[in-house]
Design an enzyme around this catalytic site. Structure first.
Site, PDB file in Angstrom:
ATOM      1  N   HIS A  27       0.848  -1.191   0.000  1.00 28.60           N
ATOM      2  CA  HIS A  27       0.000   0.000   0.000  1.00 28.60           C
ATOM      3  C   HIS A  27       0.891   1.250   0.000  1.00 28.60           C
ATOM      4  CE1 HIS A  27      -2.211  -3.313   1.847  1.00 28.60           C
ATOM      5  NE2 HIS A  27      -3.330  -2.713   1.518  1.00 28.60           N
ATOM      6  N   HIS A 261      -4.001   3.095  -3.132  1.00 26.92           N
ATOM      7  CA  HIS A 261      -4.165   2.636  -1.746  1.00 26.92           C
ATOM      8  C   HIS A 261      -3.585   1.249  -1.572  1.00 26.92           C
ATOM      9  CE1 HIS A 261      -6.035   0.844   1.784  1.00 26.92           C
ATOM     10  NE2 HIS A 261      -6.377   2.042   2.195  1.00 26.92           N
ATOM     11  N   GLU A 410     -17.444  -5.090  24.598  1.00 27.47           N
ATOM     12  CA  GLU A 410     -16.492  -6.188  24.815  1.00 27.47           C
ATOM     13  C   GLU A 410     -15.276  -6.131  23.906  1.00 27.47           C
ATOM     14  OE1 GLU A 410     -20.284  -7.640  26.660  1.00 27.47           O
ATOM     15  OE2 GLU A 410     -19.767  -6.610  24.787  1.00 27.47           O
ATOM     16  N   ASP A 468     -32.270 -17.133  30.631  1.00 28.60           N
ATOM     17  CA  ASP A 468     -31.875 -16.107  29.668  1.00 28.60           C
ATOM     18  C   ASP A 468     -31.934 -16.612  28.232  1.00 28.60           C
ATOM     19  OD1 ASP A 468     -31.535 -13.947  31.312  1.00 28.60           O
ATOM     20  OD2 ASP A 468     -29.413 -14.286  31.660  1.00 28.60           O
ATOM     21  N   HIS A 472     -27.830 -16.208  25.289  1.00 26.33           N
ATOM     22  CA  HIS A 472     -26.832 -16.072  26.353  1.00 26.33           C
ATOM     23  C   HIS A 472     -26.172 -17.409  26.716  1.00 26.33           C
ATOM     24  CE1 HIS A 472     -28.555 -12.158  26.676  1.00 26.33           C
ATOM     25  NE2 HIS A 472     -27.948 -11.854  27.811  1.00 26.33           N
TER      26      HIS A 472
END
Length: 678
Positions: A27, A261, A410, A468, A472
């Site tokens: 690149h 690029h 997360e 749940d 989950h």
């Protein structure tokens, strides 16, 4: 712009373009646009010691746009950390200059980068580590964290978590350059976004500066402004020219082309030779460093070496006045951990392994002074609050605590942990539900590749999350993450240690293993529900559990040769123990093996492995994950009972019955298996 500074930036452009051209891969456009910034940054602002790239008080530079590696390699070559031969071997087997930078402190590479967005998020983690350490040792140890991001990195969703948190914590030690050249790999940025990036970062509490990114005086002024900022992180949005200096075959400008690029200039439609001449280079020697640039950088290296030496003299004086702090500083940076008496940690009977982990964390919070624990808004559920209750969270202007409240992000959290580990001096750990490890895997993968000793605390490990429901309830996650126990890193070791303890004392030992593992990440996979403690087979249960360090061991045995070997990890081990009682009533001789880590077990001598799971004896495995999770231990003739669907919403004891995770079904499955085996 002085002539020598222009020449230096053009030299970086030439080297970057030449590397890609010779490799026929890479690149060139971005590095050519960013050359002015990288030159001014490293030559005038970054404090480091070229003779000691691991100097603890160096400023750190984290490249986010890993595809712009030619720019960084070229700059570090001017500083003496790479050779021209290294540049000529760009992207080749065994070279020091891979296509995307890989962690290599000896050559000044602070992080592995490539997956966009993660590099600058690691920088946020490093900035947190710097503030944590300065809070303990004083501002004498303060330094800056620089990072370089591109249009792609700004678009990656992780940038929102990184930007929000850095602004919220007021990380004024963080300085980020956003190379805004309006060009992406396949489009111009206007084809995908029209957001006001400056306004976005301002809303997060950043100091926002907007400049011409190819104007060296503007770059210098912006960096000086950033160094004076004492409340906010700084983003310098620099409008740069993709492929600055490029010409086509007719000698016309070939700047601002999307094609440059991601491909060599000659393949993108430009003229490599004409561009090289335009920038002052010699087509007969495209890897030449200009004599005046070489001389200029020799002076820069000498000045940086002198400044680092002066700091060391001051540090020696500080150490004489603060011998205990100096000893602690050395320990922090040497991966030292105090001797923890894990045996003495009090564990309640028959508790969830997440609760057992909490008991350990409460001790670590008091005894491991450089440990930082984070949670993705789940501390009271993943039980990292065992640590939090014995410290306090970071807040803007106060890093004397040791807990990082990340919020619901997360992936950001996992990349922050990598940055903490890369900075050095701290031990990072983070927690969330195991199902949500899916969000984290791109950063976990980089931790494995870099060999970073991050500790992952993944709770709610199976369908027993219960009501749940399937969103989950991890089913396939354990099989996925255990693949990293099979995958080797570039040092030839298992890229990760994965531990799923069978009861509270195994959890204590799992934490012992995790803290002692300073070479790779460690995952602790922990239960939500209570688990019945395993009985001792030796002198005491903790001594038995210490055998977890070998990956798998016998937790219950029979007289003589076993008729069947039962293997599991986590809560399924106690289910096997209950099933074994039914089998024994029919005089079936049973051995039970707890296998918290297949990877550690595979590392043991063959003699030990055979002593635990001998050849020629049927093996039955039980797993709350996919059957393939245990198939490697059960062997080709073994049978594994596991999940073949997603979970369901119901109380976990109902799910145990409906899905067959009961003593009675273990009995039936083993009886059928033995009948067929014989």
């Amino acid at each position: 712009m002085s002539e020598i500074n222009k020449r230096a930036a053009d030299n970086i452009r030439i080297l970057s373009m030449s590397m890609v051209e010779k490799a026929r891969s890479g690149h060139p456009g971005g590095p050519m646009g960013g050359a002015d910034f990288i030159h001014i940054l490293f030559s005038e602002f970054v404090n480091f010691d070229p003779g000691d790239p691991e100097w603890i008080n160096r400023d750190r530079f984290f490249l986010d746009a890993g595809h712009m590696s030619p720019m960084l390699y070229s700059e570090l070559t001017l500083l003496g950390l790479f050779t021209i031969d290294d540049l000529k071997e760009f992207r080749q087997w065994g070279s020091h200059t891979p296509g995307h930078p890989e962690l290599d402190l000896s050559h000044g590479i602070e992080n592995t980068s490539g997956p966009l967005g993660q590099g600058h998020t690691m920088a946020v983690g490093a900035a947190i580590a710097e503030r944590f350490l300065a809070a303990r040792f004083g501002e004498f140890f303060a330094h800056k964290i620089y990072t370089y991001i591109s249009d792609g990195g700004v678009q990656e969703e992780i940038s929102q978590g990184a930007g929000r948190l850095a602004g919220f914590l007021g990380l004024h030690n963080l300085i980020m350059f956003y190379d805004s050249n309006d060009i992406q790999l396949s489009t111009e940025t206007k084809a995908v976004t029209s957001e006001d990036t400056g306004m976005k970062y301002a809303s997060w509490g950043w100091n926002v500066l907007q400049i011409d990114g190819n104007d060296q005086d503007a770059i210098r002024k912006a960096l000086t402004n950033a160094l004076g900022e004492k409340e906010r992180p700084t983003i310098i949005i620099g409008k740069t020219i993709m492929g600055k200096g490029l010409l086509d075959n007719e000698g016309r400008s070939f700047e601002r082309k999307t094609s440059t690029h991601g491909m060599p200039v000659s393949e993108a439609g430009g003229s490599f030779e004409k561009s090289l001449i335009n920038l002052g280079g010699d087509p007969a020697d495209p890897f030449m460093i200009f004599d005046d640039v070489k001389e200029y950088y020799a002076g820069i290296v000498a000045a940086k070496t002198k400044k680092a030496g002066e700091w060391r003299i001051e540090k020696a004086g500080w150490a004489k006045l603060n011998p205990e702090l100096d000893r602690k500083l050395h320990q922090f940076y040497s991966c030292y951990t105090p001797a923890i008496d894990f045996r003495s940690i009090q564990q309640k009977e028959n508790i969830a392994t997440r609760a057992a982990s909490s008991a350990v964390l409460s001790v670590l919070a008091k005894q491991v002074e450089n440990m930082i624990v984070a949670s993705a808004d789940l501390s009271n559920s993943d039980k990292t609050d065992g640590f939090l209750k014995n410290t306090r969270p970071f807040i803007k202007g106060d890093f004397t605590g040791a807990f990082l409240q990340v919020g619901v992000s997360e992936l950001t959290m996992a990349a922050l942990m990598n940055g903490l580990a890369l900075h050095g001096g701290v031990i990072p750990a983070c927690g969330t539900f195991f199902a949500f490890s899916d969000y984290m895997k791109p950063a976990v993968r980089l931790a494995c590749l870099m060999g970073l000793p991050v500790k992952y605390i993944w709770t709610h490990d199976a369908f027993r999350v219960g009501e749940d429901g399937p969103t989950h309830q991890p089913v396939e996650q354990e099989a996925q993450i255990r693949l990293l126990e099979h995958l080797k890193n570039h040092h030839g070791t298992n890229s990760m240690v994965v531990l799923r303890p069978a009861d509270a004392l195994e959890t204590s030992v799992a934490w012992k293993i995790a803290l002692e593992n300073t070479q790779t990440p460690t995952a602790l996979i922990l239960s939500r529900q209570n688990i019945k403690d395993l009985p001792a087979i030796g002198t005491d249960r903790f001594s038995d559990a210490l055998n977890s360090e070998k990956g798998a061991y016998v937790v219950a045995d029979c007289e003589g040769k076993a008729d069947i070997i039962l293997v599991a990890s986590g809560s399924e081990v106690s289910t096997l123990a209950d099933g074994a009682e039914l089998l024994k009533k029919e005089n079936i001789k049973v051995r039970i093996v707890s296998a918290p880590s297949e990877g550690l077990f595979r590392n043991q001598p063959e003699s030990y492995r055979i002593s635990v799971i001998p050849d020629g004896i049927p093996v039955f495995g039980l797993t709350a994950g996919l059957p393939v999770t245990l198939q490697g231990l059960a062997g080709p003739k073994g049978k594994v009972f596991g999940m073949n669907s997603f979970g369901f919403s119901a109380p976990y004891k109902v799910l145990d019955e409906k899905l067959g995770f009961t003593a009675e079904n273990v009995y039936r499955q083993v009886k059928d298996y033995l009948s067929d085996y014989r």
